[in-house]
Design a protein around this motif. Sequence first.
Motif: not given
Length: 457
Positions: A321-326, A328-332, A380-386
């Motif tokens: 489920a964790y990877y399935a949810c990731l 939902l927002r590719p790259g998050a 789910l957050v964008e990497p580097g988006n503070e």
Amino acid sequence: MSKPDALTALGEMLGDRFSRSKSDLDLHGRNETYFPLLPPDAVVYPETTEEVAKIVRICAAHGVPLTGWGRGTSLEGHALALKGGISVDFSRMNRVLKVHPEDMDVVVQPGLTREELNRELRATGLFFPVDPGANASLGGMASTRASGTTAVRYGTMRENVLGLEVVLADGRVIRTGTRARKSAAGYDLTGLFVGAEGTLGLITELTLKLHGQPEAISAAVCAFDEIGPAVDTVIQTIQLGIPMARIEFVDAATAAAFNSYAGAEMPEKPHLMIEFHGSASAVAEQAESFGQIVADNGGDGFSWSSRPEDRTALWTMRHNAYYACLGLRPGATALVTDMCVPISRLAEAVEETRADIARSSIPGPILGHVGDGNFHAILLVEPGNEAELAEAKALSHRMVERALRLGGTVTGEHGIGMGKLGYMEEEHGQAWDVMGEIKRALDPSALMNPGKMVPGN
Ligand SMILES: Cc1cc2nc3c(=O)[nH]c(=O)nc-3n(C[C@H](O)[C@H](O)[C@H](O)COP(=O)(O)OP(=O)(O)OC[C@H]3O[C@@H](n4cnc5c(N)ncnc54)[C@H](O)[C@@H]3O)c2cc1C
């Protein structure tokens, strides 16, 4: 007393089981979630308790910190060497030492994973039930007091560890507990090290309880139009004493994630996933009672399966489920929350959390082990988006406050690591100072996973 001298001594002692290669350091500086890379100074791969004790004595002599590493699947930065030093990777201590089928227990090394253990046990008719989804090491699972989908029936690591062998910060090797099922002999040191996240010592051996493989297993999925009736179904099932082996909640967003990641064909609605273990007649009876509760709460699409391949597909999907949810927002990347409340407050906890996430700009599917009052939002957050990370942390903060307000805890199973340290005082009050006193008594130089768990460490 110097770090370079310690590194030289460890290299001489361990040869190619001492590593300072960039790939090894990066591998042991990475966390599953949003924490930044924090490589240790070196990684060691011991094979015996005696080697672990020698490593600890060398580090103690030179004031160098040590942080245990199981499989690195913890979610709050637990295994990151916050203050540098040595990452002690237990992957080469991965043997089953002794199975006692007649007593239903097993003695293992800490680097063995739960899946490896269950493969070894297959022919015995026994199994080890604690299942945190990830294929974590048993030493890591004990250290985080892990649980997961089956805790509602079989308990967490706290209930399933009978005893431990531990190397203390001064290199002494102690044993806690026995193979007896109960004991009234003194302080519960086993309970102290289970959940200590490696801050009090390094676990080098575990004695674990085993359980009989059930004669019959039946699993099902059912959908609800709203979260409330799904959660009410769980509460009523528990209050009626129907003994489920697993009962998992996933919201509509998680169902959508399963559809795109695993090719499931679930309606995009809240669902319960349930499993019963027992004799064929008991399982049939429990399934019928549960089906009635589902119908009373307006659930639909309900069907049972006792075919192993259907169950495997269902729980594999849940475990991913964790990877399935990731997906939902590719790259998050994710900030994974871990609320746990008394079961009577579960409905309002989930509903308030859902509404809070809906008001934010952060996607946050909700799922959890609702039979224990425990659920997660995967923010789910964008990497580097503070700005996004700050918004996710604010959501997580409100979940923590909600959990405490409703009589619960800031973490049901993932543990403290770096992410939850700031909430320890609020949850424990003066008891947190007592934890600090225990730490100072066992590790006065703060060498064991420093910077974690206790005040001022
Ligand atoms: C997809 C996914 C799903 C998950 N679902 C769940 C879940 O449902 N329930 C749950 O409880 N957890 C869950 N987790 C979290 C994780 O699996 C657990 O925290 C796990 O128990 C950690 O085991 P590990 O071997 O990876 O330990 P690591 O992450 O390597 O280490 C965890 C902690 O233990 C310490 N440690 C490791 N080995 C030792 C040792 N031998 N002696 C002393 N200290 C040691 C480390 O220093 C660190 O502090 C999930 C993780 C992922 C990635």
